[in-house]
Design an enzyme around this catalytic site. Structure first.
Site, PDB file in Angstrom:
ATOM      1  N   LYS A   1      20.737  26.308 -36.385  1.00 20.34           N
ATOM      2  CA  LYS A   1      20.745  26.384 -38.003  1.00 20.34           C
ATOM      3  C   LYS A   1      20.187  25.115 -38.723  1.00 20.34           C
ATOM      4  O   LYS A   1      20.381  24.010 -37.910  1.00 20.34           O
ATOM      5  CB  LYS A   1      22.293  26.504 -38.367  1.00 20.34           C
ATOM      6  CG  LYS A   1      22.551  26.392 -39.722  1.00 20.34           C
ATOM      7  CD  LYS A   1      23.988  26.845 -39.989  1.00 20.34           C
ATOM      8  CE  LYS A   1      24.229  26.486 -41.523  1.00 20.34           C
ATOM      9  NZ  LYS A   1      25.860  26.666 -41.840  1.00 20.34           N
TER      10      LYS A   1
ATOM     11  N   ASP B   1      30.114  26.970 -36.993  1.00 24.16           N
ATOM     12  CA  ASP B   1      28.760  26.249 -37.263  1.00 24.16           C
ATOM     13  C   ASP B   1      29.064  24.764 -37.423  1.00 24.16           C
ATOM     14  O   ASP B   1      29.742  24.314 -38.187  1.00 24.16           O
ATOM     15  CB  ASP B   1      28.253  26.807 -38.744  1.00 24.16           C
ATOM     16  CG  ASP B   1      27.886  28.059 -38.839  1.00 24.16           C
ATOM     17  OD1 ASP B   1      28.218  29.030 -38.032  1.00 24.16           O
ATOM     18  OD2 ASP B   1      27.172  28.300 -39.856  1.00 24.16           O
TER      19      ASP B   1
ATOM     20  N   LYS C   1      19.515  30.521 -37.868  1.00 25.14           N
ATOM     21  CA  LYS C   1      20.148  30.852 -39.133  1.00 25.14           C
ATOM     22  C   LYS C   1      19.343  29.624 -40.098  1.00 25.14           C
ATOM     23  O   LYS C   1      19.268  28.453 -40.130  1.00 25.14           O
ATOM     24  CB  LYS C   1      21.675  30.444 -39.157  1.00 25.14           C
ATOM     25  CG  LYS C   1      22.370  30.570 -40.526  1.00 25.14           C
ATOM     26  CD  LYS C   1      23.754  30.511 -40.284  1.00 25.14           C
ATOM     27  CE  LYS C   1      24.512  30.195 -41.652  1.00 25.14           C
ATOM     28  NZ  LYS C   1      26.162  30.131 -41.772  1.00 25.14           N
TER      29      LYS C   1
END
EC number: 4.1.2.4
Length: 222
Positions: A152, A89, A181
């Site tokens: 995300k 991430d 996400k």
């Protein structure tokens, strides 16, 4: 699909200790979470402990500010994968995005995508709480263009976390084939249900056990 299988069970606080990571791993095995999301220093331990369990090892790159160089982010990515990470991430260069330097933002994301070399999923944290809607849309488009697997919402370390409105905007922008996400401030099953209804395909939360067991966690971030 179970709720647990959509949760990245997360421990990213700077004071996280080995015992905390081992507990996180134990819970991930028990509840069959999608992954554990840990800082890079814990990737090797997590990979060893989770081998053969089906639980992925996720880590963070350029975290939490996104202000390291692309070369540094690429090195972090390769290093994490060599130690067993299967998902990364990364945080975008937020200042460059706000400056309108789309070329720099896309190149930064692409550096991580290329470093991952399809050996790990790449999720791109855009830090929605710091962006206008136009900037959120632009960040999502750049992530897709650079070859990312997910966008995300948040690090969980800035001024706000995920909202259903932002998830809906991100899903509309990236379309059906890229993951979205939601992370930051997700504490209850109702929070998760709201995010999934808005278009989220993965949830980042430190309250995973409480969420799947129907409780309410007092933790507002990671």
């Amino acid at each position: 699909m179970s709720i647990a299988s959509q949760i990245d069970h997360t421990a990213l606080k700077p004071h996280t200790q080995k015992a905390d990571i081992l507990q996180l791993i134990k819970e991930a095995k028990e509840y069959k979470f999608a992954s554990v999301c840990v800082n890079p220093t814990w990737v090797k331990l997590a990979a060893e402990e989770l081998k053969g369990t089906g639980v992925d090892v996720c880590t963070v790159i350029g975290f939490p500010l996104g202000a390291t160089t692309s070369e540094t982010k690429a090195f972090e990515t390769k290093d994490a994968i060599s130690k067993g990470a299967t998902e990364v991430d990364m945080v975008i260069n937020i200042g460059a995005l706000k400056d309108g330097d789309d070329e720099a933002v896309e190149a930064d994301i692409r550096a991580v995508v290329e470093a991952a070399d399809k050996k790990a999923l790449v999720k791109v944290i855009i830090e929605t709480c710091l962006l206008t809607d136009e900037e959120k849309e632009r960040a999502c488009r750049l992530a897709v263009s650079a070859g990312a697997d997910f966008v995300k919402t948040s690090t969980g370390f800035s001024t706000g976390g995920a909202t259903a409105e932002d998830i809906a905007l991100m899903r509309k922008t990236v379309g059906p084939d890229i993951g979205v996400k939601a992370s930051g401030g997700i504490r209850t099953k109702a929070d998760v249900d709201s995010m999934i209804a808005a278009g989220a395909s993965r949830i980042g939360a430190s309250a995973g056990v409480s969420i799947v067991s129907g409780g309410d966690s007092g933790s507002s971030d990671y």
